[in-house]
Design a protein around this motif. Sequence first.
Motif, PDB file in Angstrom:
ATOM      1  N   ALA A 251       9.809  39.909   8.910  1.00 42.99           N
ATOM      2  CA  ALA A 251      11.083  39.698   8.243  1.00 42.99           C
ATOM      3  C   ALA A 251      10.796  38.839   6.924  1.00 42.99           C
ATOM      4  O   ALA A 251      11.491  38.417   6.021  1.00 42.99           O
ATOM      5  CB  ALA A 251      12.196  38.610   9.007  1.00 42.99           C
TER       6      ALA A 251
ATOM      7  N   VAL B 172      19.476  42.225  14.192  1.00 38.57           N
ATOM      8  CA  VAL B 172      19.106  42.370  12.781  1.00 38.57           C
ATOM      9  C   VAL B 172      19.511  41.411  11.615  1.00 38.57           C
ATOM     10  O   VAL B 172      18.824  40.939  10.830  1.00 38.57           O
ATOM     11  CB  VAL B 172      19.876  43.632  12.254  1.00 38.57           C
TER      12      VAL B 172
ATOM     13  N   ASP C  96       8.600  38.813   3.136  1.00 33.29           N
ATOM     14  CA  ASP C  96       8.222  39.774   2.016  1.00 33.29           C
ATOM     15  C   ASP C  96       6.675  39.921   2.198  1.00 33.29           C
ATOM     16  O   ASP C  96       6.017  39.199   2.238  1.00 33.29           O
ATOM     17  CB  ASP C  96       8.516  39.148   0.733  1.00 33.29           C
TER      18      ASP C  96
ATOM     19  N   ALA D 271      20.887  42.607   5.929  1.00 35.17           N
ATOM     20  CA  ALA D 271      20.526  43.739   6.474  1.00 35.17           C
ATOM     21  C   ALA D 271      21.307  44.345   7.284  1.00 35.17           C
ATOM     22  O   ALA D 271      21.886  45.426   7.649  1.00 35.17           O
ATOM     23  CB  ALA D 271      19.196  43.388   7.279  1.00 35.17           C
TER      24      ALA D 271
ATOM     25  N   ASN E  68       5.486  48.426  12.751  1.00 31.12           N
ATOM     26  CA  ASN E  68       5.636  48.402  11.547  1.00 31.12           C
ATOM     27  C   ASN E  68       4.843  47.387  11.017  1.00 31.12           C
ATOM     28  O   ASN E  68       4.643  47.370   9.805  1.00 31.12           O
ATOM     29  CB  ASN E  68       7.153  48.335  11.114  1.00 31.12           C
TER      30      ASN E  68
ATOM     31  N   PHE F 198      16.597  39.685  10.136  1.00 29.28           N
ATOM     32  CA  PHE F 198      16.517  40.212   8.564  1.00 29.28           C
ATOM     33  C   PHE F 198      17.447  39.391   7.540  1.00 29.28           C
ATOM     34  O   PHE F 198      17.650  39.727   6.461  1.00 29.28           O
ATOM     35  CB  PHE F 198      16.734  41.774   8.684  1.00 29.28           C
TER      36      PHE F 198
ATOM     37  N   GLU G 180      23.984  46.291   5.744  1.00 33.55           N
ATOM     38  CA  GLU G 180      23.415  47.595   5.490  1.00 33.55           C
ATOM     39  C   GLU G 180      23.405  48.685   6.762  1.00 33.55           C
ATOM     40  O   GLU G 180      23.706  49.836   6.751  1.00 33.55           O
ATOM     41  CB  GLU G 180      21.995  47.503   5.118  1.00 33.55           C
TER      42      GLU G 180
ATOM     43  N   LYS H 296      17.223  54.679   9.127  1.00 31.36           N
ATOM     44  CA  LYS H 296      16.618  53.437   9.550  1.00 31.36           C
ATOM     45  C   LYS H 296      17.104  52.131   8.642  1.00 31.36           C
ATOM     46  O   LYS H 296      17.546  52.359   7.513  1.00 31.36           O
ATOM     47  CB  LYS H 296      14.935  53.411   9.372  1.00 31.36           C
ATOM     48  N   VAL H 297      17.002  50.792   9.337  1.00 27.48           N
ATOM     49  CA  VAL H 297      17.402  49.840   8.454  1.00 27.48           C
ATOM     50  C   VAL H 297      16.193  49.026   8.460  1.00 27.48           C
ATOM     51  O   VAL H 297      15.816  48.509   9.824  1.00 27.48           O
ATOM     52  CB  VAL H 297      18.686  49.226   8.938  1.00 27.48           C
ATOM     53  N   ARG H 298      15.739  48.610   7.430  1.00 21.93           N
ATOM     54  CA  ARG H 298      14.461  47.583   7.537  1.00 21.93           C
ATOM     55  C   ARG H 298      13.415  48.065   8.391  1.00 21.93           C
ATOM     56  O   ARG H 298      12.764  47.296   9.150  1.00 21.93           O
ATOM     57  CB  ARG H 298      14.842  46.113   7.833  1.00 21.93           C
TER      58      ARG H 298
END
Length: 833
Positions: free
Chosen positions: A709, A540, A711, A548, A660, A544, A551, A605-607
């Motif tokens: 990762a 992560v 935007d 992240a 995703n 990210f 988080e 969830k994270v990202r």
Amino acid sequence: MKEKLYRDMIMNSPFGYAFHKIICDDHGKPYDYEFIEINEGFEAYTGLKKEGVIGKRILQVFPEIKNQEVDWITYYGEIALHRKVADDHYELYSKPLQKWYRVYAYSPEKYYFLTIFTDITKEKNEIEEKKILISTLKNMIFEFDEGFEFQNVIVRDENLKFFKEKDMVGKHISEVYPEPRASFFSEGLNKARATGKTNTIYYDMEIDGKIEYFEARIDYLTILNKSRFLVSVEQVTERYELQKKLETSYQEMETFFSLSLDLFCIADTKGIILKINQAWIDLLGYHSDELCKRPFMDFIHPEDYQETIKKLEDYNGKNKIIDFSNRFRQKNGEYRYIEWRSILWKDKLYAAARDITEQKATQAEIERSNERYNHLSILSRSVAYDLDLDGRYTYISEVAKDLFGYSPDEMVGKMYFCDICPGTDREEIKQYGREVLKNKTHVKELEHRIQKKNGEIIWVMSHGSFLYDHKNEMIGFRGIDIDISRQKASEEKIKYLSFHDQLTGLYNRRFFEEELQRLDAKRNLPLSILMIDVNGLKLVNDVFGHQAGDELLKKTAKILRRVCREDDVVARVGGDEFMIILPKTPDEDSKNVQARIAEETKKEKVRMLEISLSCGSSTKTDEMLNINEIMILAENKMYEDKNSNKNRNRQRAVDNILQNLFMNIDTEESHARRVSNISVKIGEAMGLNEEELCRIQISGLLHDIGKIAIDQNVLKKNSFLTETEWKSVERHPEISFTILNSLLEYIFSAEDVLHHHERFDGTGYPEGISAYNIPLYSRIIAVADAFEAMTNERPFRLAMTDEEAIEILKDEKGKQFDPDIVDLFIKEKIYKE
């Protein structure tokens, strides 16, 4: 035979009967008792049935018993444990049943006791009602129900009974009293019920041709859950007539002036002075004729004129007392401060006044002194104050309003020093004050809490000493409270940070180790240790960014807090490691905690990535076991869990990322699959074997997985990208490499996707390698990726034809693309298939 006879007598007795067993804790102290047997009388008196109580404990049947004034469990315990007989019967009120009982208890054998009782509720009600009636009885008492019907009539003197009882009881008030008295009486009853306070009304009635006056005091009461009105009526004819005579006499009496040194005067409604006493003449130097017949406003200081007029307007035709002060001119032109107390009666203004000039001068000096106090208080953010020997404020500086929320007017003469302390601290600070007063000591650096008017708690440091008069007698206390809330907050913050992890707010390793030593005691056995490791934190962070990763750690901390009890110790002991101490928790329960953690983890969830945790636990059941060995066992089990699910967790992470990516960018899945198919066809034309074709198929499918990762707004942008946006896009091959390199089965594809944006002439990214230094599969994907992208529509341009795309491939041979692969692609017409 006799025993059976006695038992039958008890079981069929009209009295209530219950047989109990007392229950004690490990120290032999009674804490509950059990129902073993009851008779029908018990059921009749309580409304409870055998099946509802036999075998149950009193706290199950009547949990409210713990809140009664008498500790019945301890009382019965004494009887049962020491085989005592109750000294006498006692009376017991049951809140749940709303009944009174007379109870007798004794113990036939240790640990057992029986109770025999009768219902005395009716008897108690009658006694209570009689007490209230007797206490309120004057001449007569009426009792009304909620519907204003007479329920009872009691008189002290039968001669006063102007209605017959049979004509009143059971009838509505309107059937007994004529209008408008009935409505007037009803309004009085309603007011007593609405306010909950005694309401007094006065009314008259014609009795035997004469008007009689009555005073009625109305109370609305609830006695043993029954609400009613009790009206105590007294005949007040003589008192009423006397009062009327006094009023008439007062109105006719001329207001007299005594020889008092106070100032008295009478004026008309226009302010014309009608009469003054000698004190005015002595004070002002005027002759009586110079004051009378003149408006008293002629003598008021110009600066006080408007305020005086305003005060006089407050009369507004009402006979109320008005207090005010102003400056009155003497004959020599100087002014004296006069304090007035006046009332308007009919068409005249009656005033009593006094000269307060000296008091004003003294007050001005006090105010100047207080102003100095206030100035110093403001500068130092502290409150200066004086107390009398009872601890009541006699002075406090204006800063109190800002610091405490109370104005000086709210505190001086009305509040004590302990009143502004929180309730939990109040008794302690009062005791401290008593000790200071007893020992006549100074107060120095006393830190304590203050509760502001709005409920906020602040810390102050108090200093002070006693005040003495000229005879050296103690007359009060003078002190200062300095606001140290910021200092205390800083101390608390330092204390908090020394024991807490700054990122998650959980306890840190230092606190965990100290608590583990404290809790490692027999009283806390079984003691379980739970170790948790966050899977994929590095992935992560790499993909990210560390934000992240933070988080992920914070959400893990929230999960652990949710599943743990208040007394459990939850700590972050390493970068991705957490530990939990579970006092008095057997191994099976610690496994349940792990299961709850797993369930809660599925919700977070994270990202877009699922959170994955590895857990292991171990339980200390014997005080001889070493707690460090228990920790090692928990750690080993955690690593077993981590290793057994290692590949599955990573594969799930890659699948989740790809899913995703395809879900968030509409064209990404079709693009990836077409690039994969074209790459396989190029490989087939080159004669690659099955294993190599399988690799190029996977690499082609996953070549843009690192875009997860970036935007999404940048990837979907339909205009030119900025330099910063291009830099972020150019990172996706490296991110793809990081993701795939974490799995053994994708390690070769990781190398392929890392270089699929390198150029044959060495001007590509991320490493700028050229020609055949670029891996073969990367060169194949580069051609397939470019052709697919050119022949399909993108947000920022329309799709090209195959022919237009082929021309660009030809132009870029040896520059962007491997010339041999381009030639093969065109020669074999792979783009047509």
